[in-house]
Motif scaffolding. Structure first.
Motif, PDB file in Angstrom:
ATOM      1  N   UNK A  94      -7.687  -6.338   4.189  1.00 24.97           N
ATOM      2  CA  UNK A  94      -8.515  -5.548   3.278  1.00 24.97           C
ATOM      3  C   UNK A  94      -9.910  -6.133   3.231  1.00 24.97           C
ATOM      4  N   UNK A  95     -10.923  -5.233   3.242  1.00 25.35           N
ATOM      5  CA  UNK A  95     -12.300  -5.696   3.156  1.00 25.35           C
ATOM      6  C   UNK A  95     -12.983  -5.094   1.952  1.00 25.35           C
ATOM      7  N   UNK A  96     -14.156  -5.616   1.647  1.00 25.29           N
ATOM      8  CA  UNK A  96     -14.934  -5.092   0.516  1.00 25.29           C
ATOM      9  C   UNK A  96     -15.172  -3.608   0.735  1.00 25.29           C
ATOM     10  N   UNK A  97     -15.036  -2.832  -0.339  1.00 27.69           N
ATOM     11  CA  UNK A  97     -15.247  -1.396  -0.246  1.00 27.69           C
ATOM     12  C   UNK A  97     -16.593  -1.001  -0.803  1.00 27.69           C
ATOM     13  N   UNK A  98     -16.897   0.280  -0.721  1.00 30.38           N
ATOM     14  CA  UNK A  98     -18.188   0.759  -1.212  1.00 30.38           C
ATOM     15  C   UNK A  98     -18.248   0.733  -2.729  1.00 30.38           C
ATOM     16  N   UNK A  99     -17.056   0.732  -3.348  1.00 32.70           N
ATOM     17  CA  UNK A  99     -17.022   0.755  -4.802  1.00 32.70           C
ATOM     18  C   UNK A  99     -16.147  -0.375  -5.310  1.00 32.70           C
ATOM     19  N   UNK A 100     -16.318  -0.697  -6.564  1.00 27.09           N
ATOM     20  CA  UNK A 100     -15.496  -1.764  -7.137  1.00 27.09           C
ATOM     21  C   UNK A 100     -14.026  -1.352  -7.170  1.00 27.09           C
ATOM     22  N   UNK A 101     -13.750  -0.038  -7.131  1.00 26.27           N
ATOM     23  CA  UNK A 101     -12.350   0.400  -7.245  1.00 26.27           C
ATOM     24  C   UNK A 101     -11.758   0.771  -5.893  1.00 26.27           C
ATOM     25  N   UNK A 102     -12.459   0.396  -4.843  1.00 29.84           N
ATOM     26  CA  UNK A 102     -11.985   0.747  -3.511  1.00 29.84           C
ATOM     27  C   UNK A 102     -12.039  -0.478  -2.610  1.00 29.84           C
ATOM     28  N   UNK A 103     -11.063  -0.588  -1.706  1.00 26.22           N
ATOM     29  CA  UNK A 103     -11.202  -1.578  -0.650  1.00 26.22           C
ATOM     30  C   UNK A 103     -11.219  -0.820   0.665  1.00 26.22           C
ATOM     31  N   UNK A 104     -11.668  -1.498   1.710  1.00 20.23           N
ATOM     32  CA  UNK A 104     -11.812  -0.821   2.995  1.00 20.23           C
ATOM     33  C   UNK A 104     -10.920  -1.527   4.010  1.00 20.23           C
ATOM     34  N   UNK A 105     -10.043  -0.769   4.688  1.00 22.41           N
ATOM     35  CA  UNK A 105      -9.232  -1.416   5.723  1.00 22.41           C
ATOM     36  C   UNK A 105     -10.149  -2.149   6.690  1.00 22.41           C
ATOM     37  N   UNK A 106      -9.780  -3.379   6.995  1.00 22.76           N
ATOM     38  CA  UNK A 106     -10.661  -4.216   7.785  1.00 22.76           C
ATOM     39  C   UNK A 106      -9.894  -4.688   9.009  1.00 22.76           C
ATOM     40  N   UNK A 108     -11.169  -9.193   1.552  1.00 22.75           N
ATOM     41  CA  UNK A 108     -11.048  -8.916   0.121  1.00 22.75           C
ATOM     42  C   UNK A 108      -9.577  -8.922  -0.270  1.00 22.75           C
ATOM     43  N   UNK A 109      -9.284  -9.435  -1.433  1.00 19.67           N
ATOM     44  CA  UNK A 109      -7.940  -9.243  -1.992  1.00 19.67           C
ATOM     45  C   UNK A 109      -8.068  -9.094  -3.487  1.00 19.67           C
ATOM     46  N   UNK A 110      -7.753  -7.889  -3.964  1.00 18.16           N
ATOM     47  CA  UNK A 110      -7.825  -7.702  -5.421  1.00 18.16           C
ATOM     48  C   UNK A 110      -6.829  -6.625  -5.835  1.00 18.16           C
ATOM     49  N   UNK A 111      -6.930  -6.248  -7.076  1.00 17.06           N
ATOM     50  CA  UNK A 111      -6.009  -5.277  -7.675  1.00 17.06           C
ATOM     51  C   UNK A 111      -6.034  -3.931  -6.963  1.00 17.06           C
ATOM     52  N   UNK A 112      -7.087  -3.682  -6.215  1.00 18.05           N
ATOM     53  CA  UNK A 112      -7.231  -2.347  -5.633  1.00 18.05           C
ATOM     54  C   UNK A 112      -6.834  -2.309  -4.157  1.00 18.05           C
ATOM     55  N   UNK A 113      -6.079  -3.334  -3.739  1.00 23.72           N
ATOM     56  CA  UNK A 113      -5.618  -3.348  -2.345  1.00 23.72           C
ATOM     57  C   UNK A 113      -4.351  -2.499  -2.210  1.00 23.72           C
ATOM     58  N   UNK A 114      -4.456  -1.258  -2.717  1.00 17.55           N
ATOM     59  CA  UNK A 114      -3.270  -0.394  -2.663  1.00 17.55           C
ATOM     60  C   UNK A 114      -3.015   0.212  -1.280  1.00 17.55           C
TER      61      UNK A 114
END
Lengths: 287, 323, 141, 353, 652
Positions: B25-37, B49-55
């Motif tokens: 998971x990578x940083x996304x464009x928004x705080x509530x999104x991650x981007x497949x990396x 990135x690893x956070x609550x939004x790594x759905x």
């Protein structure tokens, strides 16, 4: 092991022996039989007319009663057992009849109560070995044969009690009590049943055949699970004794009476006074 | 936090050639999104990135990977492993070319639910923080804290995570047991009941409404890890399974067929529903079949590699309600 | 009312033929599509039929255990059972889709089955997507 | 840019006030005369739906999930019916006759219509589209709460201020400030003039104030005005592969885009009757460029993703001197794997034409 | 798009009575692709066929739709017409407007509409039909016959005499089957052994026949023309190449055990030759009872065998061989157990089954042909035969008639009367079923000359009393209850499929009926074939029958095999599944769904994809549904064809 218990009319009146020996011995075996709060006449005979709904209502009511108590239902009287079990089968298998019947009833019944005979409980839940262990006074030396009659076994498809032609459950039962059990081909012959009311001669003939068959095989006593068989074999035996000198008395027991004895319970529960053919001489062997 | 412990491991695996690239998971464009990396070079780890939004369920990128000889590493959550199981069963992955790195997860947050709680665009959320048993959203107007259970994906409450032999490496073992939200014996089929209890008319109206919204963007299908057919039936030019025109009734062919196609394969990862821009309750269909399959054939997808899908087997004395 | 019937070639289609040779009457709403085995019936065919306006669908195969291809109908049984459950869940009346086991010798059963299906489907209100009845489709002369 | 209703000449109705308490009445009134569409919420999805009595305007909506283009260019549209009988006659699909009102359109979407106009008006006129445009009265509603994903300002849009519609509404809280922008708008207002009251000077100023305030709330996804990009020379850039490798190839970005307008045409036939219809298509689908021969020029995701951005940011500009994007932010908000057009613009931004 | 010709048949009045054919052809002609839409009284007739040919030539038709009777009736006819006209047969489809339309509907209006719909559906289907070509595969001209009973031997001999190799397998250590146990045969009363031994000898020495006694088929792979069989040779613990059958070991062996051959009437040795005429004449050790094999003691046989043939180390061996065709002749067994409880079968010694009584009668049997009671060796004076013991019983036993009991019971009674002239024989029967050459006469002779007492009715109970067997029954003619105190009772037990035939059926992938008999392809027209191509049925494996029919069916099966072997290749139906490999995901769901193992793996662009072995595929199409992507499709019933039919019917 908790079960609801349906004694039926005869066990309350005519055959206290059957009822009490049962209750006594089953509690001794740790089988709790709780008499249904409200039960009705089983109907005595399973109606064979296709359109006979009415006579099925009372057994169904009883079954509903059992359903409410939520336990399997145990009976002893072969007649009650047959009627209840076949009624259940009908309700289960025959959708149309089920709906018809339910139309007459306060609440619907789906045929989901399990109807058991005490023997089945002994066989399936206690097990013959289990029973053998509980026997304190083995009836060794007693030559006893079972008499099944017809109601317990037939129609096999509906009763699924034991093999209709070659049943063995009674034999296994007797063996675990310690009796020696000879082959008795007459065990599934007809006792004459209700003909006792209309054609006594027929009954005395059938009864004679059965007893004579037993005598030839040196059988000392027969056990039954059917009050009607008991009545025919016991009462008519008395009658036959009068003219047929060759007959030796063969006491007729309810299987639970012998059970009670084998468990070493007091003879009161057996109510031998109810018997026409006095069992004591026969029992003398072990007394 | 965890991402710091994550990157050295990945770096190592890339270096020693255990894997050719890593799905993370990578940083996304928004705080509530991650981007497949997709990490090929250690330098790319900066975006990790690893956070609550790594759905997102990254295993969907493993579809058909058996064609390439690449050795692939994947960052997985407990639930994602189930998809891997089905992908292996479906011969889509070579186990040997796979490296599963499991990160402890005790629930991911559904942005939709957050949106309902704090109307984001009003009080401009700029970010969020983990607090003891909750999340705090930082906004211009101050901090809004919510209990995380309120905003988890529903699948997370039902998480039945169990350590899997497939996983090659666990990130901090000792947290394994803490790997589930603290909800004991959850009602697995909760969502279904509401619908099952509707009367048929209401039910058909309900679904007509839902299906009529579908715009056939096929995101539900494309994101699904077990929709691994190289060419989907509905993409076949010569056979008219559904017409190109978007009619509600044809939408329902698509969605019901899809539900049947993933039946006994669907592990309930919920990606189809998550990505649907028209918010079709697709998981209700899948869940219904998961339930039926479980009740009829006592089978659950994604549990182990041995058991065979009941739709690929038969039983001579199966339940038979047909005349 | 349009009812699409998928009949397996070896049992049910032959059964339907037998119904014919024995002149058992049944409603004309049923239109048969012949398939080699009930396991050839793709659930999507059924969805397609319903979506395109069939008021009912009937599938029929050999009795379980008697499949001409030994095991085909066992698969059919599972596939269609799940599908029926799903349809019911999405508000499609289960009476729209029927699966029967009809052998080559059961001409009567076939006729009865068709009557049953037509009757059951008749009870439902018309499939909203249902097509126009034949008489309108072909202008009378 | 030219729009169907750019005839802003001599509108002599001053700004008005629509009290929110009268709002429902306002909708009812419109409904009596026109076909009315408003943003309404159902199952948590806000879409522009045909209004039927009692429907509520979706609360707190920032914008509808589906752009309004499908009111002018529906996902599926029958073009005409035909018959193969002796005289092979065509039966034209009849056009809209009744006027319709589309309420609550956001400034970015209004801008998108002007872009679509370019496509459907230039060279070949698309009667189906133009007819719908012609018959539509658009009531714009200024934004008060831009989204994380919004970047319309980069395309010269004033999020708070409605331009290019027939009527502009500005939310003053307890009531709306109503400004008429076209004759069509005027006719509508005249039709139900009794509902409005004249706007005081301070209402007007407050309106203007709110309109400009909104701009401040905008996130700065793109710091400046979006410049058309000269991407051609970056055709072979490795960036495309990077962008594409996580793409799922779904149609979300294209189907939710207010300016995408690709479609496919096909026929249905039965015996000697048949019909021709068109329906949306998406350049993200693998079969978009699949040819009958079996050849497919854009076989990989890379080519498709590149095509989409090239078209938006470059090809479209070459034809119409406009960028085919209005900054509504739908594609980046809804993309399941967070592929972000602003990122693309960012990557190549120095390549201005 | 193809040009389609639609031909509607009147079938005299059969169709035209209820279907307005004129209307039909008019409506159908509206279909743009239909360039010919016409009718004829009897299309299947010569002129009818010529008519079709004429239209095809005039209009260059690309596909044919024949609306007439059921395709099961005439599909072949019209497809060959198509072929004659140079149209691929699979571009010709039939619409069934007789069996499934005109015959089952009364309303002319409705029937007509339906006919139109059905025809249009077919037209749409044909428009999407592809020409199909049946391929051929080579075949192995070698037959496997399973079961070396009289039918198996007959098949083997016929095939062998036609010059083809045959392997003849039997699970017993000898060939000849049940017939070896029989004494005399009805209706001629000639000695079974005398007519059998020449055959067994011939089989044994035939150059083209390889006999594999004491063996079982454990696996069959492959398909018609190319079956690959695994046959297990069970260890006999005796090297048969060395064994001379001198029998010394048998004498010396201390261990006695149950004799299957004598059906328990006599014990046998653990090492034994079942009977004097056994072929091959070799000893076999029964590993269940042999002391050495169980306790590792004794081993006398090994010590004294002059040929040193005994080999306790011997193991089961597997033979692998290819065959082109298989004949199943696994025969029958007698019903035993609880189902016969009322007859005291198995309970009282002197109650025998038919086969035991055959042994009693056999001169080489336990009593060397004398009729004696097993219990006390006395000669029974009162002998009761009970027919239909378990047969024709809907409640228990089997519902079918075992077909031979009436005859052999009569035979038994006759033999008994010959041997015990002063004895009385009673036969309880339900009906006498004596359908066969000379059978009825045989029965009457038994009744008249044999003064055997036939009692029409069933027996309710048999039990022992005072050293007698009490038989209670009913004579339904005099409607009297009958009680016979008999010395011996002989039951005509029902015939059931021989044990293990269910297993064999699954190995061969052929069906069995509800009773476990092998299922023939068609009860009337294909009684010899199973539903799996290349597997044929003979004898009692298919249904109870007498020796005559068994032999006949054995020869019939052989002739089927020979017909097959007379060609060098086998034609394979083109209605098979096909994989679009570029779209195959390689999940192999299809593989599991295929009942014939026709799905194979092949390499395509670096991955495993499915591939259909056309020779194995029987065209059920189960795989096509298992395949989510519809990548596996069934030729002739393809997805697009079926969908087109659905759409055609429901077009709005």
């Amino acid at each position: 092991m908790k079960y609801s218990y349906f004694p039926g009319c005869t066990l309350h009146e005519q055959s206290k022996s059957f009822n009490q020996s049962t209750l006594a011995s089953s509690s001794a075996l740790g089988i709790e039989l709780e008499e249904l709060k409200d039960w009705y006449c089983c109907g005595a005979v399973f109606p064979l007319r296709a359109d006979d709904i009415m006579s099925l209502l009372s057994p169904v009511r009883t079954l509903i009663g059992a359903k409410k108590e939520g336990k399997d239902l145990v009976t002893l009287c072969a007649a009650c057992y047959q009627v209840l079990k076949r009624t259940n089968y009908l309700i289960l298998e025959d959708r149309e009849k089920r709906e018809k019947i339910n139309n007459y009833l306060e609440e619907d019944y789906k045929g989901d109560v399990k109807v058991l005979h005490l023997l089945e409980v002994l066989r399936d839940n206690l097990g013959w070995l289990g029973l053998r262990e509980k026997v304190s006074h083995p009836l060794s030396g007693l030559k006893v044969a079972p008499y099944y009659g017809c109601l317990l076994l037939r129609p096999a498809k509906e009763m699924t009690f034991d093999h209709p032609e070659n049943p063995t459950i009674f034999e296994d039962f007797l063996k675990s009590l310690g009796c020696d059990v000879p082959d008795f081909p007459y065990k599934t012959e007809c006792c004459g049943a209700y003909l006792g009311a209309t054609a006594k001669d027929v009954v005395s003939q059938t009864v004679y055949n059965i007893l004579h068959g037993a005598q030839k095989r040196k059988i000392g006593a027969l056990i039954v699970s059917c009050p009607l068989c008991h009545y025919n074999l016991d009462f008519y035996q008395g009658e036959l004794m009068k003219e047929k000198s060759e007959l030796t008395p063969i006491p007729i027991f309810y299987f639970t009476q012998l059970l009670a004895l084998a468990l070493g319970l007091s003879t009161e529960v057996c109510h031998f006074e109810e018997h026409r053919i006095d069992p004591l001489p026969f029992l003398g062997v072990i007394k | 936090m965890k991402k710091n412990s994550l990157s050295p491991i990945i770096k190592e695996l890339l270096k020693n050639g255990t894997v050719n690239y890593f799905l993370a998971y990578g940083k996304g464009s928004f705080w509530f999104k991650v981007r497949p990396l997709i990490i090929r070079e250690p330098v790319e780890l900066k975006n990790l990135e690893w956070n609550r939004f790594c759905y997102p369920n990254l295993t969907t990128y493993l579809k058909d990977s058996s064609r390439s000889q690449d050795k692939i590493g994947v960052v997985v959550k407990g639930c994602d492993v189930k998809s891997v199981v089905e992908l292996i069963k479906g011969n889509q992955i070579d186990r040997e070319n796979l490296f599963l790195l499991q990160v402890p997860c005790d629930g991911t947050v559904d942005p939709g639910k957050v949106e309902n709680l704090v109307w984001i665009s009003k009080l401009k959320v700029t970010g969020f923080e983990e607090t003891g048993n909750g999340l705090e959203f930082i906004t211009k107007e101050g901090r809004v804290s919510v209990n995380k259970e309120e905003v988890f994906f529903s699948k997370c409450y039902k998480c039945d995570f169990a350590p899997s032999p497939l996983v090659d490496r666990y990130l901090d073992e000792e947290r394994l047991e803490k790997n589930q939200p603290s909800i004991d014996n959850p009602d697995l089929y909760e969502e279904l009941r509401i619908i099952e209890e509707m009367n048929p008319e209401k039910r058909s109206i309900y679904w007509e409404k839902q299906f009529s919204r579908c715009i056939r963007c096929f995101a539900c299908r494309n994101v699904c890890p077990v929709c691994y057919c190289p060419t989907c039936v509905f993409d076949q030019k010569d056979t008219s399974w559904i017409s190109k025109g978007v009619k509600p009734e044809e939408n329902n062919i698509f969605h019901l067929t899809r539900a049947l196609h993933v039946a006994t394969l669907c592990t309930g990862c919920g990606e189809c529903e998550r990505v649907c821009p028209m918010k079709l309750p697709l998981m209700e269909l899948n869940l219904k079949l998961i339930k039926e399959v479980d009740e009829l054939y006592h089978y659950k997808a994604g549990v182990d590699l041995q058991s065979i899908s009941p739709l690929k087997e038969y039983g001579k004395d199966d339940y038979d309600e047909f005349k | 009312m349009e009812i699409v019937a998928f009949l397996c070639n070896w049992c049910s289609y032959a059964g339907a033929d037998l119904a014919g040779t024995s002149r058992f009457k049944y409603p004309a709403n049923i239109k048969v599509i012949r398939v080699p085995c009930s396991s050839r019936v793709n659930p999507t065919f059924i969805l397609k039929a319903l979506a395109n306006g069939a008021d009912g669908v009937m599938v029929s195969g050999c009795h379980p255990g008697d499949c001409h291809y030994t095991t085909g109908n066992y698969f059919t049984r599972r596939r269609l059972l799940l599908m029926k459950r799903l349809l019911e869940f999405t508000g499609v009346n289960p009476d729209r889709v029927h699966l029967y086991w009809i052998s080559a010798s059961e001409g009567t059963k076939f006729a009865e089955a068709v009557k049953e299906v037509v009757e059951k489907v008749g009870k439902l209100e018309k499939n909203p997507m249902s097509s126009i009845e034949g008489e309108i489709r072909y202008e009378k002369k | 840019m030219t729009t169907m209703n750019s005839n802003n000449l001599s509108i002599n109705i001053p700004p008005l006030i629509l009290k929110k308490e009268y709002f429902q009445g306002f909708l009812e009134a419109i409904k009596d005369k026109y076909e009315l569409y408003i943003p309404s919420e159902e199952d948590g999805v806000t879409l522009i739906r045909e209004y039927s009595s009692g429907d509520k305007l979706s609360e707190n909506y920032f914008n509808v999930s589906l752009p309004i283009r499908n009111l002018f260019f529906p996902q599926e549209e029958i073009l005409f019916k035909f018959s193969l009988k002796e005289n092979y006659n065509l039966e034209e699909k009849e056009m809209l006759s009744r006027e319709r009102v589309i309420f609550g359109v956001r400034p970015c979407d209004i801008l998108s219509l002007s872009l679509l106009d370019l496509v459907f008006e230039s060279e070949k006129k698309d009667s189906y589209y133009l007819n719908k445009r012609d018959k539509s009265i658009i009531i714009g509603l200024g934004c008060v709460a831009p989204q994380e994903s919004c970047f319309c300002t980069s395309f010269g849009v004033e999020p708070g201020k409605v331009i290019g519609a027939d009527i502009s509404l500005t939310d003053l809280g307890e009531n709306y400030l109503v400004e008429i922008l076209s004759l069509k708008g005027e006719s509508l207002v005249n039709y139900c003039s009794s509902i409005f009251s004249k706007a005081e000077e301070r209402d007007f100023l407050r309106g203007k104030n709110i309109q400009s305030k909104t701009r401040e709330l905008m996130p700065s996804r793109l710091e400046s005005e979006a410049k058309p990009l000269n991407l051609e020379k970056y055709f072979e850039s490795p960036e495309w592969q990077k962008l594409a490798e996580t793409c799922l190839g779904c149609g979300i970005c294209t189907y939710l885009c207010p300016t995408c307008h690709c479609f496919d045409i096909s026929d249905k036939r039965w015996l000697e009757e048949g019909q021709r219809f068109r329906c949306w298509d998406s350049c993200m689908f693998s079969d978009f460029t699949l040819m009958t021969s079996g050849h497919n020029p854009r076989i990989n995701k890379k080519e498709r993703v590149r095509q989409r951005f090239m078209h938006k940011l470059s090809y479209f500009y070459n034809r119409f001197s406009e960028i085919a994007c209005v900054g509504c932010g739908r594609c980046l908000k809804y993309c399941p794997v967070d592929i972000d057009i602003t990122r693309v613009i960012g990557v190549f931004k120095d390549e201005g034409k | 798009m193809k040009k389609i010709g639609v031909f509607v048949c009147w079938c005299g009045l059969n169709i035209s009575r209820t279907v307005d054919i004129e209307r039909v052809i008019k409506e159908v002609s509206r279909h743009p692709q239909v360039v010919v839409s016409t009718d004829y009284k009897y299309l299947c007739s010569e002129p009818g066929q010529n008519l079709i040919q004429k239209y095809v030539e005039e209009n260059e038709l690309g596909g044919l739709v024949v609306a007439a009777c059921s395709p099961n009736m005439h599909e072949l006819t019209f497809r060959s017409v198509a072929q004659r006209c140079g149209i691929n047969p699979y571009l010709c489809e039939m619409t069934n407007i007789r069996e499934q339309c005109s015959w089952v509907h009364d309303d002319r209006e409705e029937a007509t509409h339906k006919a139109i719909d059905l025809i249009i559906m077919t037209v749409e289907k044909v428009l999407r039909s592809d020409p199909l070509y049946s391929s051929t595969v080579p075949l192995t001209k070698k037959a496997l016959v399973i079961g070396a009973g009289i039918s198996g031997m007959e098949s083997a001999l016929d095939i062998a005499n036609a010059g083809y190799e045959v392997s003849l397998v039997d699970k017993r250590p000898y060939i000849g089957g049940h017939m070896t146990q029989l004494s005399e045969t009805f209706p001629t009363l000639d000695c079974a052994q005398c007519i059998l031994t020449p055959k067994t000898a011939e089989v044994a020495r035939h150059p083209n026949i390889k006999i594999l006694p004491y063996s079982e088929v454990v696996e069959i792979k492959g398909y018609v023309g190319n079956f690959e069989a695994k046959i297990k040779r069970k260890a006999t613990y005796v090297d048969w190449d060395k064994c001379t059958g001198c029998g010394i070991c048998v004498e010396k062996c201390p261990q006695k055990t149950y004799s299957e051959f004598e059906r328990g009437l006599k014990e046998r040795k653990s090492i034994d030759i079942p009977f004097p005429q056994a072929v091959p004449f070799k000893v076999t050790i029964d590993k269940e009872s042999c002391i050495y094999l169980k306790k590792n003691k004794c081993g006398v046989c090994a010590k004294i065998c002059p040929a040193e043939a005994v080999d306790f180390q011997q193991q089961d061996t597997i033979i692998e061989e290819k065959f082109g065709a298989i004949v199943v002749a696994t025969g029958f067994e007698l019903l035993e157990g609880d189902d016969l409880a009322e007859y005291g079968y198995g309970k009282y010694k002197d109650i025998l089954d038919g086969m035991q009584f055959e042994r009693l009668n056999s001169s080489s049997g336990p009593t060397s042909g004398k009729i004696l009671r097993p219990s006390d060796g006395k000669e029974p004076k009162e002998l009761v035969f009970i027919q239909c013991a378990g047969s024709r019983d809907r409640e228990k036993g089997v519902p079918y008639c075992s077909r031979i009991c009436c005859m052999y019971t009569a035979k038994h009674a006759r033999l008994y009367k010959q041997k015990v002239p002063d004895g009385q024989a009673y036969i309880f029967y339900m009906d006498i079923r004596a359908g066969g050459k000379g059978y009825e006469e045989f029965i009457y002779r038994s009744v008249d000359e044999g003064n055997i007492l036939y009692l029409r009715g069933q027996v309710s109970k048999v039990f022992e009393e005072d050293g007698k067997l009490m038989v209670w029954g009913m004579d339904t003619l005099s409607s009297k209850k009958i009680e016979i105190a008999a010395d011996m009772v002989v039951l005509a037990n029902a015939m059931i499929p021989s044990q293990g035939s269910k297993l064999l059926a699954s190995i061969l992938k052929v069906g069995t009926d509800e009773h476990g008999f092998f299922q023939e392809a068609h009860p009337k027209l294909r009684p010899i074939e199973s539903l799996t191509r290349g597997v044929f049925l003979a004898g009692c494996s298919q249904s109870p029958k007498d020796i005559t029919d068994t032999v006949a069916q054995g020869s019939a099966a052989a002739s089927k095999v020979m017909a097959m072997f007379s060609n060098d290749t086998i034609k394979v139906e083109p209605v098979v599944s096909l994989v679009k490999k570029e779209d195959c995901s390689g999940c192999f769901a299809c593989e599991i769904a295929c009942p014939y193992g026709a799905i194979e793996h092949e390499e395509y662009k670096g991955r495993q994809v499915a591939f259909v072995n056309a020779a194995l595929c029987q065209g059920c199409g189960s795989c096509t549904v298992a395949c989510r992507a519809g990548v596996v499709d069934l030729m002739g019933f393809s997805n697009k064809q079926i969908l087109a039919e659905v759409e055609a019917l429901l077009w709005k």
